[in-house]
Design a protein around this motif. Structure first.
Motif, mmCIF file in Angstrom:
data_model
loop_
_atom_site.group_PDB
_atom_site.id
_atom_site.type_symbol
_atom_site.label_atom_id
_atom_site.label_comp_id
_atom_site.label_asym_id
_atom_site.label_seq_id
_atom_site.Cartn_x
_atom_site.Cartn_y
_atom_site.Cartn_z
ATOM 1 N N GLU A 55 0.833 -1.208 0.000
ATOM 2 C CA GLU A 55 0.000 0.000 0.000
ATOM 3 C C GLU A 55 0.870 1.263 0.000
ATOM 4 O OE1 GLU A 55 -3.513 1.970 2.747
ATOM 5 O OE2 GLU A 55 -2.931 -0.120 3.080
ATOM 6 N N LEU A 56 1.924 1.254 0.809
ATOM 7 C CA LEU A 56 2.843 2.390 0.844
ATOM 8 C C LEU A 56 3.521 2.583 -0.503
ATOM 9 C CD1 LEU A 56 4.658 4.573 2.124
ATOM 10 C CD2 LEU A 56 6.126 2.724 2.943
ATOM 11 N N ALA A 57 3.981 1.504 -1.101
ATOM 12 C CA ALA A 57 4.685 1.597 -2.381
ATOM 13 C C ALA A 57 3.772 2.141 -3.476
ATOM 14 C CB ALA A 57 5.240 0.239 -2.778
ATOM 15 N N GLY A 58 2.501 1.848 -3.403
ATOM 16 C CA GLY A 58 1.563 2.332 -4.411
ATOM 17 C C GLY A 58 0.960 3.681 -4.103
ATOM 18 N N SER A 59 1.291 4.264 -2.963
ATOM 19 C CA SER A 59 0.671 5.526 -2.558
ATOM 20 C C SER A 59 1.239 6.748 -3.267
ATOM 21 C CB SER A 59 0.812 5.718 -1.048
ATOM 22 O OG SER A 59 2.170 5.955 -0.708
ATOM 23 N N GLY A 60 2.432 6.620 -3.814
ATOM 24 C CA GLY A 60 3.040 7.740 -4.525
ATOM 25 C C GLY A 60 3.849 8.683 -3.658
ATOM 26 N N VAL A 61 4.016 8.380 -2.375
ATOM 27 C CA VAL A 61 4.794 9.265 -1.502
ATOM 28 C C VAL A 61 6.289 8.974 -1.562
ATOM 29 C CG1 VAL A 61 2.883 9.682 0.084
ATOM 30 C CG2 VAL A 61 4.465 7.801 0.536
ATOM 31 N N LEU A 62 6.659 7.834 -2.110
ATOM 32 C CA LEU A 62 8.075 7.480 -2.234
ATOM 33 C C LEU A 62 8.547 7.694 -3.663
ATOM 34 C CD1 LEU A 62 8.114 4.100 -0.265
ATOM 35 C CD2 LEU A 62 8.911 6.309 0.557
ATOM 36 N N ASP A 63 9.844 7.788 -3.828
ATOM 37 C CA ASP A 63 10.387 7.878 -5.180
ATOM 38 C C ASP A 63 10.193 6.527 -5.874
ATOM 39 O OD1 ASP A 63 13.355 6.438 -5.057
ATOM 40 O OD2 ASP A 63 12.715 7.300 -3.136
ATOM 41 N N PRO A 64 10.202 6.520 -7.216
ATOM 42 C CA PRO A 64 9.923 5.274 -7.940
ATOM 43 C C PRO A 64 10.881 4.123 -7.612
ATOM 44 C CG PRO A 64 9.766 7.136 -9.424
ATOM 45 C CD PRO A 64 10.289 7.671 -8.130
ATOM 46 N N ALA A 65 12.151 4.415 -7.404
ATOM 47 C CA ALA A 65 13.112 3.350 -7.097
ATOM 48 C C ALA A 65 12.788 2.692 -5.750
ATOM 49 C CB ALA A 65 14.532 3.905 -7.084
ATOM 50 N N SER A 66 12.467 3.497 -4.758
ATOM 51 C CA SER A 66 12.109 2.958 -3.449
ATOM 52 C C SER A 66 10.815 2.156 -3.531
ATOM 53 C CB SER A 66 11.949 4.084 -2.428
ATOM 54 O OG SER A 66 13.168 4.749 -2.221
ATOM 55 N N SER A 67 9.862 2.667 -4.302
ATOM 56 C CA SER A 67 8.594 1.950 -4.461
ATOM 57 C C SER A 67 8.812 0.587 -5.108
ATOM 58 C CB SER A 67 7.616 2.763 -5.308
ATOM 59 O OG SER A 67 7.227 3.917 -4.622
#
Length: 161
Positions: A55-67
């Motif tokens: 859910e965190l990875a798909g939320s858009g709050v992280l940079d794409p590499a971290s996601s």
């Protein structure tokens, strides 16, 4: 002592031994049930943590590499077979530590999920230790009180502790 007295004494000792074996077998059965329950609880907490990471990875709050790193680690943890599960969950823990630092409110939720995994794993391993200690007793091995139940094993993974 008469023959009758000796037979009564032997009968009483056998009765006491049988009662103790029955009590020990029941205790061992309860411990095996607690191990299974604790394992299911740990699996639930690991699944919740992985779902929160997705859910965190798909939320858009992280940079794409971290996601992508988090998504990959969560996917591997969810789909790993029994032999690779501990390694995959440890990799997910490392990925969380490497990417999520202070993204609110996610850091708080992931911190809570991580603590719940830690507690579930410790609880599981404590119960496994108790079951293994009881199974190593001579009376349990001599009389095969564990039946055909496999020896419980601990879960060793990096859980952020």
């Amino acid at each position: 002592m008469t023959v009758t007295g000796a037979l009564i004494l032997v009968g009483a000792l056998l009765l006491l031994l049988g009662a103790y074996c029955s009590w020990t077998a029941g205790r061992l059965d309860r411990l095996h049930h607690r191990v299974a329950t604790a394992r299911a609880s740990l699996e639930t907490e690991l699944a919740r943590r992985a779902a929160l990471v997705v859910e965190l990875a798909g939320s858009g709050v992280l940079d794409p590499a971290s996601s992508l790193l988090l998504l990959d680690a969560a996917h591997r943890a969810r789909t790993a077979d029994c032999d690779e599960r501990e390694r995959a969950e440890s990799a997910l823990t490392r990925a969380i530590g490497a990417t999520v630092t202070d993204v609110e409110p996610w850091a708080t939720e992931l911190g809570t999920a991580t603590r719940r995994v830690q507690l579930a794993r410790r609880f599981h391993n404590d119960i496994v230790g108790s079951a293994r200690d009881l199974r190593r007793r001579r009376i349990v091995t001599w009389f095969h009180l564990a039946g055909h139940a496999p020896m419980p094993t601990t879960i060793e993974l990096e859980d952020g502790s």
